[in-house]
Design a protein around this motif. Structure first.
Motif, mmCIF file in Angstrom:
data_model
loop_
_atom_site.group_PDB
_atom_site.id
_atom_site.type_symbol
_atom_site.label_atom_id
_atom_site.label_comp_id
_atom_site.label_asym_id
_atom_site.label_seq_id
_atom_site.Cartn_x
_atom_site.Cartn_y
_atom_site.Cartn_z
ATOM 1 N N LEU A 16 0.814 -0.973 0.035
ATOM 2 C CA LEU A 16 -0.015 0.078 -0.025
ATOM 3 C C LEU A 16 0.816 1.287 0.053
ATOM 4 N N ASP A 17 2.192 1.137 0.495
ATOM 5 C CA ASP A 17 3.066 2.432 0.114
ATOM 6 C C ASP A 17 3.289 2.735 -0.877
ATOM 7 N N TYR A 18 3.309 1.734 -1.789
ATOM 8 C CA TYR A 18 3.668 1.883 -3.346
ATOM 9 C C TYR A 18 2.389 2.195 -4.034
ATOM 10 N N ILE A 19 1.382 1.730 -3.559
ATOM 11 C CA ILE A 19 -0.010 2.188 -4.311
ATOM 12 C C ILE A 19 -0.242 3.582 -3.957
ATOM 13 N N GLU A 20 0.117 3.995 -2.520
ATOM 14 C CA GLU A 20 -0.254 5.460 -2.123
ATOM 15 C C GLU A 20 0.522 6.403 -3.150
ATOM 16 N N ARG A 21 1.526 6.199 -3.667
ATOM 17 C CA ARG A 21 2.278 6.995 -4.646
ATOM 18 C C ARG A 21 1.558 7.375 -5.507
ATOM 19 N N ILE A 22 1.002 6.265 -6.135
ATOM 20 C CA ILE A 22 0.130 6.631 -7.461
ATOM 21 C C ILE A 22 -1.516 6.648 -7.403
ATOM 22 N N PHE A 23 -2.014 6.152 -6.345
ATOM 23 C CA PHE A 23 -3.203 6.067 -6.077
ATOM 24 C C PHE A 23 -3.372 6.443 -4.451
ATOM 25 N N PRO A 24 -3.417 7.725 -4.297
ATOM 26 C CA PRO A 24 -3.412 7.954 -2.727
ATOM 27 C C PRO A 24 -4.810 7.402 -2.081
ATOM 28 N N PHE A 25 -5.726 7.733 -2.609
ATOM 29 C CA PHE A 25 -6.973 7.189 -2.080
ATOM 30 C C PHE A 25 -7.038 5.626 -1.652
ATOM 31 N N ARG A 26 -6.810 4.916 -2.631
ATOM 32 C CA ARG A 26 -6.561 3.398 -2.364
ATOM 33 C C ARG A 26 -5.783 3.157 -1.306
ATOM 34 N N GLY A 27 -4.518 3.905 -1.425
ATOM 35 C CA GLY A 27 -3.392 3.484 -0.343
ATOM 36 C C GLY A 27 -3.803 3.818 1.140
ATOM 37 N N LYS A 28 -4.303 4.971 1.277
ATOM 38 C CA LYS A 28 -4.789 5.419 2.524
ATOM 39 C C LYS A 28 -6.024 4.623 3.045
ATOM 40 N N VAL A 29 -7.134 4.431 2.078
ATOM 41 C CA VAL A 29 -8.187 3.570 2.897
ATOM 42 C C VAL A 29 -7.681 2.194 3.068
ATOM 43 N N GLY A 30 -6.857 1.986 2.163
ATOM 44 C CA GLY A 30 -6.412 0.256 2.278
ATOM 45 C C GLY A 30 -5.692 0.095 3.522
ATOM 46 N N LYS A 31 -4.713 1.205 4.187
ATOM 47 C CA LYS A 31 -4.122 1.116 5.171
ATOM 48 C C LYS A 31 -5.338 1.038 6.439
ATOM 49 N N ALA A 32 -6.120 1.792 6.322
ATOM 50 C CA ALA A 32 -7.216 1.999 7.218
ATOM 51 C C ALA A 32 -7.876 0.748 7.320
ATOM 52 N N ARG A 33 -8.137 0.018 6.349
ATOM 53 C CA ARG A 33 -8.656 -1.236 6.417
ATOM 54 C C ARG A 33 -8.128 -2.346 7.175
ATOM 55 N N ILE A 34 -6.640 -2.169 6.996
ATOM 56 C CA ILE A 34 -5.740 -3.136 7.635
ATOM 57 C C ILE A 34 -5.834 -2.904 9.299
ATOM 58 N N GLN A 35 -5.904 -1.523 9.706
ATOM 59 C CA GLN A 35 -5.712 -1.340 10.963
ATOM 60 C C GLN A 35 -7.242 -1.773 11.904
ATOM 61 N N GLU A 36 -8.292 -1.797 10.708
ATOM 62 C CA GLU A 36 -9.402 -2.493 11.382
ATOM 63 C C GLU A 36 -9.454 -3.647 11.332
ATOM 64 N N ARG A 37 -8.935 -4.602 10.583
ATOM 65 C CA ARG A 37 -8.592 -5.736 10.526
ATOM 66 C C ARG A 37 -7.893 -6.371 11.787
ATOM 67 N N GLN A 38 -7.005 -5.539 12.221
ATOM 68 C CA GLN A 38 -6.070 -5.811 13.249
ATOM 69 C C GLN A 38 -6.702 -5.331 14.642
ATOM 70 N N GLY A 39 -7.947 -4.903 14.461
ATOM 71 C CA GLY A 39 -8.626 -4.569 15.860
ATOM 72 C C GLY A 39 -8.561 -3.002 16.277
ATOM 73 N N ASN A 40 -7.787 -2.239 15.531
ATOM 74 C CA ASN A 40 -7.457 -0.915 15.780
ATOM 75 C C ASN A 40 -8.704 -0.102 15.326
ATOM 76 N N PHE A 41 -9.889 -0.229 15.757
ATOM 77 C CA PHE A 41 -11.191 0.243 15.185
ATOM 78 C C PHE A 41 -10.942 1.914 15.115
ATOM 79 N N GLU A 42 -10.808 2.560 16.331
ATOM 80 C CA GLU A 42 -10.823 3.873 16.399
ATOM 81 C C GLU A 42 -9.902 4.768 15.496
ATOM 82 N N THR A 43 -8.743 4.014 15.493
ATOM 83 C CA THR A 43 -7.738 4.717 14.710
ATOM 84 C C THR A 43 -8.030 4.562 13.134
#
Length: 790
Positions: A486-513
């Motif tokens: 997602l770091d690489y994706i964020e360089r060319i597709f910022p929306f997908r990179g940032k939302v993708g990282k937020a999805r990972i945080q949710e998957r790991q149980g970091n809901f508020e973050t």
């Protein structure tokens, strides 16, 4: 491709046909005939190998009679040897003819050249004698040419063939079998692998089986499933009335299915199995085959790609098979069906695909030498033609084989990169995330490089495939890989990179973050700092609403409800276009979760059913809906239905390796099973559901240890404790044996309390719903749960 075994019976002919169990065919012992008699049941078993002849069966019947009636055996042997005795006739005639020419040479000269016609010693004039001798000579040459070709060793065999047409054989078999029936030695004859379509075994259909019917013996034929119609038609042609075949129940298989004895297979079938072995994971490099784990973990042992087999056979048919074998070759789909249904050679492998099957280990060992030595030419073909092959192949095993062949090349080599891209695309399409998790490092690794090759791959694989790869990493719970991609994706597709990282945080149980990170994107959009297409805006709102409901963030419930309604309005505003099916399915799934959260399971079921009506649903999406529908049914106290849907969802997630969501699905199934167990009065049934709950809770915890996720960990720990606590009572074990499991629950509660999360949804469920199931627990608060001792 897997078909049902069958057994049918016709009363008029006293014939039974069994299909689908040829793998049970008896193994012929060394130097033994394929002929066995069970004296107690009076049943003869005849098991036919491809090279068996009618003489083998005939001699076995003679031997059976010899052991029981010596006199009748001698009589039959005399009848059998009449053709051999007839050998004396042509020999005598030949000697007489040669003698006539030698002894009466002068008379012959006188007759031929001087026109004499004197009487011979036989009383016939010389003209008439010449005609008789000429006829005799022609008959000898026509019927017994081997006398004049020098093939005297085959003379007796040729003579027997002359007197052994199929009708004569039928009568001979009938004579033997009738004797055995009348003397009550035999009442039933079963034939394994009669193969009526095989011209080399035509004596089975023209002589042996008709003789069995003539002798009025019960007949049992063990055939391939696809031969049922052929065999039924064979018997129908022998009678004038319409035959009725009654289905009869088959005995339950008690033994483990094993491959058919190899000698039952034709040479072309053995050659084809060598291609199977070549196109399987048994032919991967040794270090690829040494992975720990089993199929459920994504480790493919002896798994074959049938599409790759077809490709290789079609390309190298003339080189793989002799001319004779080519004439016998059947369709590859039919042969695969026989290997699955009749031979016990192929077994189910990956669920939800008919392209890959597990090949029996014994076949691999039998074909290993040919696979490794004689088929190297096919390896070269796979290396050269990878561009074309990726178009016709689409299964994970083929992708692994192509990648393994290229492993010594640099990842910057065009063919190696093509193989990596093909592997990613196949995994994304087939949703076999667990396979990528096991083999990814091998696919991208290099024996020339010691560094991590992930970043090199991310740079060159291409944007679309990198997006797919990030999704695979997320669902396989490979969170570190997902973040890096997602770091690489964020360089060319910022929306997908940032939302993708937020999805990972949710998957790991970091809901508020996760929620805060996505709300900041939404705020930038509202303030017109960034522009978002409708598709991206819908995706953002769905992810925000899901993170809130997934974490049961009570303070944000109203906000989450508003966001999901905004997403619904925007998606449904597209009235004259096809809505994105993935977004529509997610919308109804999230709406259903809010209905559950608000205590309205009927509304949840309505939304789940709407989602299930949307075409094109992925296995991952389907499993989510099934699991969540099970939760709603549990809330409605329809516990058995809830357990059913929960089990279906867990099964799919296990099959595709959705390690990201599988522990949550297992938690929900475990909770449903616990509630169901406590609702039952039958002790045996209670025990079963407690065992199921313990298994799924424990499996979910093991997956979380590997992935590092803590989502629903408290519930899983509590469900496991409750299940083994109740099982200990049932087994009359000391309850303090469960103290360790209880301590883990209390440790989790203590950490939540210290972090200021004692009033969260998860803590309330652990104390108020789960522990409250136990009559031994009298508390209602987290402090009372922490103070409880067994």
């Amino acid at each position: 491709m897997k078909e049902k075994d069958f057994s049918v019976y016709n009363r008029d002919l006293n014939v039974r046909i069994d299909g689908g169990r040829l793998w049970q065919a008896p193994v012929k012992k060394t130097n033994a005939t394929g002929f066995e008699l069970e004296e107690e049941s009076q049943k003869v078993s005849i098991h036919l190998y491809p090279d068996d002849k009618f003489l083998d069966v005939q001699d076995a019947l003679f031997e059976l009679i010899r052991q029981r009636n010596w006199f009748y055996y001698v009589v039959l042997q005399l009848k059998k040897r009449i053709p051999s005795l007839l050998l004396l006739i042509p020999i005598a005639l030949t000697v007489a003819f040669i003698g006539f020419i030698t002894v009466w040479g002068d008379l012959v000269i006188n007759w031929v050249f001087l026109g004499g016609n004197d009487p011979t010693v036989f009383g016939l004039p010389m003209n008439e004698s010449a005609v008789v001798y000429a006829v005799v000579a022609i008959l000898i040459i026509y019927f017994f040419p081997v006398l004049f070709t020098g093939e005297q060793e085959g003379f007796i065999q040729a003579l027997n063939e002359r007197f052994s047409n199929r009708e004569v054989l039928r009568k001979r078999f009938g004579l033997l079998l009738t004797f055995l029936r009348e003397k009550e030695y035999v009442s039933t004859v079963e034939i394994w692998n009669p193969d009526l379509a095989n011209e080399e075994h035509d004596w089975v259909g023209k002589s042996l089986i008709p003789a069995l019917l003539d002798a009025q013996l019960a007949v049992v034929l063990h055939i391939r499933i696809d031969e049922q119609r052929l065999v039924e038609n064979y018997f129908q042609k022998r009678v004038d009335t319409i035959l009725e075949w009654d289905e009869i129940p088959l005995e339950k298989i008690k033994e483990t299915i094993h491959p058919i004895a190899y000698d039952y297979l034709e040479t072309w079938e053995k050659s084809l199995l060598a291609v199977y072995a070549f196109a399987s994971t048994a032919n991967l490099p040794a270090h690829w085959r040494n992975l720990e784990g089993n199929l459920n973990d994504g480790v493919l042992t002896n798994v074959v790609s049938l599409p790759l087999v077809k490709t290789l056979v079609n390309r190298f048919k003339e080189r793989l098979f002799s001319e004779e074998d080519l004439s016998k070759l059947i369709s590859l789909d039919l042969f695969a069906s026989r290997c699955i249904n009749d031979y016990g050679i192929l077994a189910p492998s990956l669920r939800y695909t008919s392209d890959v099957w597990t090949l029996a280990p014994s076949i691999i060992e039998l074909e290993r030498e040919e696979m490794e030595e004689d088929m190297k030419f096919m390896t070269s073909y796979l290396q050269r033609e990878i561009e074309d092959l990726q178009v016709s192949l689409d299964d994970p095993v083929a992708a692994l084989r192509l990648s393994s062949i290229q492993e010594k090349e640099s990842i910057y080599n065009e063919d190696r990169l093509t193989a990596i891209r093909f592997f990613v695309q196949v995994i994304y399409t087939s949703e076999q995330y667990k396979i990528l998790k096991q083999y990814w490092d091998l696919v991208i690794g290099s024996d020339k490089e010691s560094k991590d090759m992930n970043e090199d791959v991310y740079r060159i694989i291409g944007v679309d495939l990198l997006l797919n790869l990030a999704t695979i990493f997320e669902r396989a719970a490979m969170y570190d890989n997902a973040y890096l991609a997602l770091d690489y994706i964020e360089r060319i597709f910022p929306f997908r990179g940032k939302v993708g990282k937020a999805r990972i945080q949710e998957r790991q149980g970091n809901f508020e973050t996760a929620v805060l990170n996505m709300l900041s994107i939404r705020k930038d959009w509202q303030e017109k700092k960034i522009r978002l297409e409708d598709h991206s805006l819908i995706d953002l709102k769905l992810n925000i609403a899901w993170a809130i409901v997934s974490g049961r963030l009570e303070a944000r419930r109203a906000e989450g409800r508003n966001v999901i309604e905004e997403a619904k309005a925007l998606l449904y505003s597209k009235f004259d276009t096809i809505r994105n099916n993935d977004q529509t399915i997610r919308l109804h799934n999230i709406l259903a979760n809010y209905e559950e959260w608000e205590g309205n399971p009927d509304g949840a079921i309505l939304n789940y059913d709407k989602a299930l009506q949307i075409p094109g649903i992925s296995q991952s999406g389907l499993s989510n809906l099934l699991v969540n529908k099970g939760i709603a049914l549990r809330q409605m106290k329809k516990l058995k239905e809830g357990a059913y849907y929960g089990e279906e969802g867990v099964t799919i997630k296990t099959a595709i390796g959705d390690a990201d969501q599988l522990p949550i699905a297992q938690h929900n199934l475990a909770q449903t099973c616990l509630e169901l167990a406590f609702s039952l009065s039958n002790q045996a049934a209670r025990k079963v559901y407690f065992e199921v709950a313990a298994k799924h809770a424990q499996d979910g915890l093991k997956i979380q240890v590997r992935t590092g996720s803590v989502k629903k960990r408290g519930q899983l720990l509590t469900e496991y404790f409750i299940a083994i606590f109740e099982l200990a009572k049932w087994q009359q074990e000391e309850q303090y044996a469960c103290s360790s499991a209880l301590q883990q629950v209390q440790d989790w509660l203590q950490k939540e309390k210290e972090a200021g999360r004692s009033e969260t949804y998860d803590c309330r469920v652990v104390v108020g719903e789960l522990l409250a199931m136990l009559k031994e627990f009298k508390g209602t608060t987290i402090d009372e749960a922490l103070a409880w001792h067994l």
